[in-house]
Design a protein around this motif. Structure first.
Motif: not given
Ligand SMILES: [Zn+2]
Length: 114
Positions: A44-49
């Motif tokens: 998804s190319h989603r970043i989670t911080i």
């Protein structure tokens, strides 16, 4: 010109543009055996911080300074790592939640005089 500085700045511009693209979430990441601060999902190319571990590390460090002003910087770092490395996910989440509840947010930048 392709100086070291301009290369550094163009990389920073690309990073800022990537941040502007969004698709970033914040939340606790459970990763058995690791204290993961962030990840990027390949599909998804989603970043989670996950800001909890870094924040808890700083909170532990500064609380130890306040508790034991006689301790050296090196020893405070040692004891901070000792505590942090023994925290469970639940303990880290509880400390982070307690910090969020207690913290007073400053409106101005705090300046340290040289
Ligand atoms: Zn310190």
């Amino acid at each position: 010109v392709n100086t070291k500085r301009s290369r550094h700045e163009s990389l920073l511009v690309r990073v800022c543009a990537e941040l502007g693209a969004g698709r970033i979430s914040e939340g606790f990441i459970t990763d058995p055996g690791f204290q993961t601060d962030g990840l990027t999902d390949d599909a998804s190319h989603r970043i989670t911080i996950n800001p909890a571990w870094q924040t808890v590390d700083t909170v532990l460090h500064e609380c130890l300074h306040r508790l034991y002003p006689q301790w050296s910087e090196t020893y405070v770092r040692n004891r901070t790592a000792y505590l942090r490395n023994r925290l469970s996910d639940a303990q880290a989440q509880a400390l982070y939640a307690e910090y969020q509840k207690r913290v007073k947010r400053l409106k101005r930048t705090k300046r340290i005089e040289p």
